[in-house]
Scaffold this active site. Structure first.
Site, PDB file in Angstrom:
ATOM      1  N   PRO A  41     -69.777 -27.860 -25.849  1.00 46.66           N
ATOM      2  CA  PRO A  41     -71.000 -28.454 -26.597  1.00 46.66           C
ATOM      3  C   PRO A  41     -70.564 -28.845 -28.289  1.00 46.66           C
ATOM      4  CG  PRO A  41     -72.662 -26.747 -26.559  1.00 46.66           C
ATOM      5  CD  PRO A  41     -71.027 -26.285 -26.005  1.00 46.66           C
ATOM      6  N   ASP A  80     -74.349 -29.164 -28.638  1.00 44.86           N
ATOM      7  CA  ASP A  80     -75.141 -28.424 -29.177  1.00 44.86           C
ATOM      8  C   ASP A  80     -75.580 -28.530 -30.833  1.00 44.86           C
ATOM      9  OD1 ASP A  80     -75.237 -25.133 -30.553  1.00 44.86           O
ATOM     10  OD2 ASP A  80     -73.413 -25.202 -30.754  1.00 44.86           O
ATOM     11  N   TRP A 511     -74.951 -19.526 -30.697  1.00 43.29           N
ATOM     12  CA  TRP A 511     -73.496 -19.077 -30.031  1.00 43.29           C
ATOM     13  C   TRP A 511     -74.258 -18.522 -28.343  1.00 43.29           C
ATOM     14  CZ3 TRP A 511     -68.970 -20.988 -30.908  1.00 43.29           C
ATOM     15  CH2 TRP A 511     -68.193 -21.352 -31.785  1.00 43.29           C
ATOM     16  N   GLN A 547     -61.903 -20.314 -30.519  1.00 41.76           N
ATOM     17  CA  GLN A 547     -63.101 -20.280 -29.417  1.00 41.76           C
ATOM     18  C   GLN A 547     -63.284 -18.827 -29.073  1.00 41.76           C
ATOM     19  OE1 GLN A 547     -66.137 -21.503 -29.810  1.00 41.76           O
ATOM     20  NE2 GLN A 547     -64.771 -23.037 -31.622  1.00 41.76           N
ATOM     21  N   TRP A 551     -66.822 -19.947 -28.022  1.00 37.94           N
ATOM     22  CA  TRP A 551     -67.876 -20.368 -27.136  1.00 37.94           C
ATOM     23  C   TRP A 551     -66.941 -19.408 -25.998  1.00 37.94           C
ATOM     24  CZ3 TRP A 551     -66.337 -23.919 -23.199  1.00 37.94           C
ATOM     25  CH2 TRP A 551     -67.691 -24.674 -22.029  1.00 37.94           C
ATOM     26  N   LYS A 584     -52.265 -27.173 -42.104  1.00 38.66           N
ATOM     27  CA  LYS A 584     -53.287 -28.119 -41.431  1.00 38.66           C
ATOM     28  C   LYS A 584     -53.912 -28.914 -42.024  1.00 38.66           C
ATOM     29  CE  LYS A 584     -57.638 -25.251 -40.446  1.00 38.66           C
ATOM     30  NZ  LYS A 584     -58.495 -23.954 -40.601  1.00 38.66           N
ATOM     31  N   LYS A 587     -59.454 -32.902 -45.653  1.00 30.04           N
ATOM     32  CA  LYS A 587     -59.549 -33.718 -46.987  1.00 30.04           C
ATOM     33  C   LYS A 587     -59.665 -33.211 -48.354  1.00 30.04           C
ATOM     34  CE  LYS A 587     -63.654 -35.516 -44.371  1.00 30.04           C
ATOM     35  NZ  LYS A 587     -65.524 -35.910 -44.830  1.00 30.04           N
TER      36      LYS A 587
END
Length: 1023
Positions: A41, A80, A511, A547, A551, A584, A587
């Protein structure tokens, strides 16, 4: 005019929506085995970015492919909705900060704001999800804030509590003073950064001897909370004399620690230091029992001084050791990470900002032995980037260490992509497992369902709202919202002592919410058990590599704690998307690419292809618009043009595939492209069975090139012919069959273009309701494929020669010579090769000596030492040999030479450097185990034909410019000089074979197009 990619895709999206194709694709598999895929999610309080696109494209790919393989694939979206990101966003929106200001604002009002903010960007997620062709049920998602979801989470937590694995305790835990909450170990693991901090070696004066014990710390800010020193009782320590006193330090660290002249006076065991008292560096707080040396086995001489300063409020080993020795607990830091009033000199200041001042204070007191900058890895909050502090706080823990072996065993049943993650990144994390700090002292989250009685001796953990209502004091509504502050108002009568029980105030780690989704998404065990059983465990899940400690872990931990089983059979951990320079995207760097820019400029199919075909999904991807542009040009546009070619000529001829059953073809090109198609199906299906998208995509890309740049090129004349003869019907049938089948192969990759081609060519109502094609072994002819590949390789080498010699392909040449060792049936491919490279005659030889001259040199590395003084003579001799002589040497493998002194020298081919050059009048190239040579002498007749082919090109370009119907024949009038007119007359057949004309005249017309043909000019008029 061609339809633009985005227009086509919007048309397909509308078709899917109008016809409800996604739901059809699931309904069509009713009764079939399930392939289970869980949606990790996302949080919809922020806009989706390009990294989200990668994950969602891969998930969609797997769902579409497995559906076409015959499985029923239910794809339930999820959101989530709890946690710190939401709270922090609302705090910013309200212009408040910190728990005190939240409580002043009002918890209920704050909770309502959090709930309202959760779906602020939901419409953007929906729009992008649909735009990239990700099929998932957004109309019936699981949402972690809803009562049914929370109730399922409560049931899991209560079950864990029943097992005695949910406990309350003091633990030194990583704590974010900005967010004012503890973090679990897997959250901490996501925020480490390499930093340089100020470290200090402090002096602690022993009361009995006046000697100094030296202790090193990388966190000087903890010294005001100091209460003890720890030594290893079994380790050797040294008493070291320096000018200003005697210092005690670990024997093995003396040379590393001591600065300047020093003398070791004696050694002693750590046990001899235990129990001695000393003067602490700061006396802001006087512990009831403290400032003594204790023994601790965790102390080593691997670094520091071998003596550890103990601040039990800020170190797990410190806390445990002090408790074991009855040392008083002291805490001088508040929840904001600032010193309390007790620390008068630094009260109210953020502790990490005080390191320098504390070191200065030590120096002023004469208690600083040394200081230095120390580079180490330090944890920062993964949400707000604040440095974490270690606090001894009361928290709730799940005893995951009790099921550590089962977690590891369950992980060993999982197929990881890439495979090394199982024992590597994820496996090592499980090996170092600590108990899960499950509670958070925050507001917006699933409330921890534990009620504690006034005595603190009893706990009650309801499995459901119904069970809570049954034990509650007073009436509790059936629709009670399971959030703070509503659940906090519910009191329970203690079943053991009749006292009033109140809910513990914490919410749970977000989590745990997301890790409960296999159960909570179907309100298990309160709803349809059959649906849950069909959807547990997952056949595959897919999220980013970060993750592994998020997750992926929480899913495994929750499922193992609750059922003892692994929640998934396979995990794909995708890499990060970087910019074209490997940086990476962020902004602040200005290198973020908006997904919508890509979609609007290049289309979704090109976007998807670039993500799936550029590298393996688990590798980090260097992404740029150029990569998507190349995908569009090489794959998407090529297929669009191939499809357009077929529909154009089929329209002209009135060809309808429904009226002409395709039963195969005897034509060599047809048999080849069909053989390649079914070989491709084998390759793709084999790759996708193990989630190898990359090599499957590369194979498709090669096939699309072969289809367009070889099959179509070589078959154009068949489509141009008049009438619907047997050969043309075979060409139409073959190309239609290929494109319809290729659309099915490519449907998971490029779902919109595949849909357009499939439906347009009569494949059915939707390609996504079709089965994935199966290879027909009877149509695969590997010899034919190899021979056609050889022909293509010959053509490629010949084109390279033309490019290098600047001889255009339109200029005919007299001869091509091919040297090869492999078997190749030239007569079967001679016409194709001649036509492709515009050559009159082809010869095959088993040696390249007929068109190559050799130059020979002595290989000095091999033979220089052997021939010594004769090297100069031999180099001159070899240089002076004729072409025929050098060829003989190469054929025989060596040469005998008599030196000036009469010595017989036997030179082998290994002692020679042999360089090949094309013979005069030839140009050659080698590759693929082949050598080819073109005769580059151009006779007057060849030159004339070359000019006529230039005229053909000019006429065709003029037809396009005038936008004439492709089948229209014209009367052609040409204005040119006598030389060009003579060439056109001599090669009239070449002109008429390539241009649709009824007649050709020479003369001038008022509206002629003037075209430059290199050194010549021609006027062209068509009527």
């Amino acid at each position: 005019m061609k339809e633009k990619a985005r227009s086509r895709e919007l048309r397909i999206l509308k078709k899917w929506n109008d016809e409800d194709v996604f739901k059809q694709s699931i309904a069509n598999r009713e009764g079939k085995p399930h392939f289970v895929f869980y949606e990790g999610p996302p949080t919809a309080n922020g806009a989706p970015h390009i990294g989200h696109v990668l994950g969602r494209v891969i998930k969609d790919f797997v769902g579409r492919y497995q559906t076409m393989k015959g499985y029923k694939v239910i794809r339930k979206a999820g959101w989530d909705t709890h946690g710190l990101p939401v709270e922090l966003g609302v705090e910013k929106q309200l212009g408040i900060s910190g728990k005190q200001e939240i409580e002043n604002y009002g918890i209920e009002a704050f909770i309502k704001k959090c709930k309202a903010s959760v779906f602020e960007y939901e419409h953007k997620w929906r729009e992008l999800t649909e735009a990239i062709g990700y099929w998932t049920d957004l109309d019936d998602p699981y949402i972690t804030l809803q009562n049914p979801y929370i109730e399922s989470v409560w049931n899991i937590l209560a079950t864990i509590h029943d097992k005695g694995l949910l406990y309350r305790g003091h633990r030194v835990s990583p704590y974010c003073p900005d967010c004012q909450t503890t973090l679990s170990s897997h959250e901490v693991a996501q925020g480490y950064e390499d930093v340089k901090d100020l470290s200090a070696t402090a002096k602690f004066k022993l009361h009995d001897s006046g000697e100094y014990v030296l202790a090193w710390t990388t966190t000087p800010w903890t010294l005001p909370a100091h209460v003890a020193l720890a030594v290893n009782p079994d380790m050797d320590y040294a008493r070291v004399q320096q000018e200003d006193g005697i210092y005690i330090v670990a024997l093995n660290l003396v040379e590393q620690v001591m600065k300047g002249e020093h003398t070791v006076l004696s050694t002693l065991k750590g046990s001899e230091l235990v129990g001695q008292s000393y003067t602490p560096p700061f006396t802001f707080v006087q512990p009831e029992k403290g400032n003594i040396i204790v023994g601790a086995s965790f102390v080593t001489d691997a670094s520091g001084t071998g003596i550890v300063h103990m601040a039990p409020a800020h170190g797990e080993d410190d806390y445990r050791t002090c408790r074991e020795n009855g040392i008083s607990f002291v805490s001088v830091v508040n929840a904001q990470g600032r010193y309390t009033e007790d620390v008068a000199d630094f009260a109210g200041r953020f502790v990490k900002d005080c390191d320098l001042d504390i070191v200065k204070s030590l120096s002023e007191k004469g208690l600083l032995y040394s200081k230095e900058k120390y580079e180490h890895s330090y944890p920062f909050c993964w949400r707000c980037k604040s440095p974490l502090l270690y606090y001894a706080m009361e928290s709730w823990f799940i005893e995951t260490t009790a099921v550590k072996d089962q977690l590891i065993a369950n992980n060993n049943t999982v197929d990881w992509y890439p495979g090394h993650v199982r024992e590597g990144r994820f496996g090592k994390f499980l090996e170092d497992l600590v108990d899960w700090n499950i509670s958070r002292n925050r507001y917006w989250g699933t409330p921890l369902n534990v009620w504690v009685c006034e005595s603190g001796n009893h706990q009650f953990a309801p499995h459901s709202l119904a069970e809570l209502r049954e034990h509650a004091i007073g009436d509790v509504p059936e629709d009670l919202e399971l959030h703070k502050p509503y659940v906090d108002e519910v009191k329970v009568k203690c079943p053991h002592c009749e006292a009033v029980m109140e809910r513990t105030s914490e919410v749970i780690d977000v989590w745990f919410d997301s890790g409960s989704m296999p159960f909570a998404q179907y309100h298990y065990p309160f709803s349809d058990d059959n649906k849950f059983q069909q959807q547990y465990p997952a056949d595959m899940i897919c999220e980013g590599i970060d993750q592994t400690r998020g997750w992926f872990y929480s899913l495994l931990a929750v499922s193992t704690l609750f059922t003892g089983k692994a929640p998934y059979k396979a995990v794909m951990a995708t890499g990060h998307i970087l910019d074209e320079n490997g940086q990476k995207m962020s902004k602040s760097k200005g290198n973020v690419i908006d997904p919508w820019e890509i979609i609007n400029e290049y289309g979704t199919d090109a976007f998807r292809w670039a993500l799936l075909a550029d590298s393996a999904p688990w590798n980090s991807k260097r992404f740029s618009k150029g990569i998507v542009g190349e995908a569009k040009s090489k794959v998407i546009d090529t297929l669009v043009n191939t499809h357009a070619f077929l529909t154009l000529y089929a329209g002209i001829d009135g060809y309808n595939p429904a009226e002409h059953e395709f039963k195969g073809s005897d034509n060599k090109l047809d048999r080849w492209i069909l053989s390649r198609l079914h070989s491709l199906i084998q390759t793709v299906d084999k790759g996708l069975a193990v989630n190898d998208f990359l090599n499957a995509a590369k194979a498709i890309e090669a096939y699309v090139d072969e289809l367009s740049n070889w099959y179509i090129r070589r078959s154009r004349d068949r489509f141009w012919g008049s009438g619907l003869g047997e050969d043309k019907l075979s060409a139409y049938g073959t190309l239609t069959h290929v494109l319809v089948t290729l659309a099915k192969v490519m449907a998971p990759f490029t779902p919109m273009l595949a849909e357009d081609i499939f439906v347009n060519l009569g494949g059915g109502s939707s390609v996504h309701l079709a089965d994935f094609p199966q290879a027909d072994a009877s149509l695969i002819d590997k010899t034919l494929e190899q021979d056609m590949e050889t022909a293509r390789q010959i053509v490629e080498l010949a084109r390279n020669v033309r490019n290098e010699t600047a001889i255009k392909t339109r200029q005919p040449l007299s001869e091509l010579i091919i040297s090869m060792d492999r078997e190749f049936q030239l007569p079967d491919y001679e016409a194709i090769i001649k036509d492709e490279i515009n050559v009159k005659n082809i010869e095959v030889e088993h040696s390249d000596s007929g068109f190559v001259d050799f130059t020979l040199k002595l290989n000095l590395k091999v033979a220089g030492k052997k021939y010594g003084k004769n090297v100069g003579f031999l180099q001159s001799f070899l240089k002076g040999m004729s072409p025929d002589e050098t060829r003989t040497v190469v054929q025989k493998g060596g040469i005998n030479v008599t030196s000036p002194e009469g010595e017989e020298l036997q030179i082998t081919s290994e002692e020679l450097l042999i360089d090949k050059q094309a013979k005069e009048g030839f140009a050659s190239a080698s590759g693929y185990g082949l050598t080819i040579a073109l005769n580059t002498d151009i006779t007057p007749e060849l030159e004339q034909e070359g000019w006529v082919r230039e005229v053909v090109r000019a006429v065709q370009d003029t037809r396009k410019k005038l936008d004439l119907p492709i089948e229209k024949r014209v009367v052609l009038t040409l204005d040119c000089d006598n030389e060009l007119q003579a060439a056109i007359t001599a090669f009239d057949a070449v002109l008429r074979e390539n241009v649709l004309v009824t007649d050709v005249h020479f003369g001038t017309e008022s509206s002629m197009e003037r075209v430059e043909l290199g050194a010549k000019s021609i006027g062209i008029h068509m009527a």
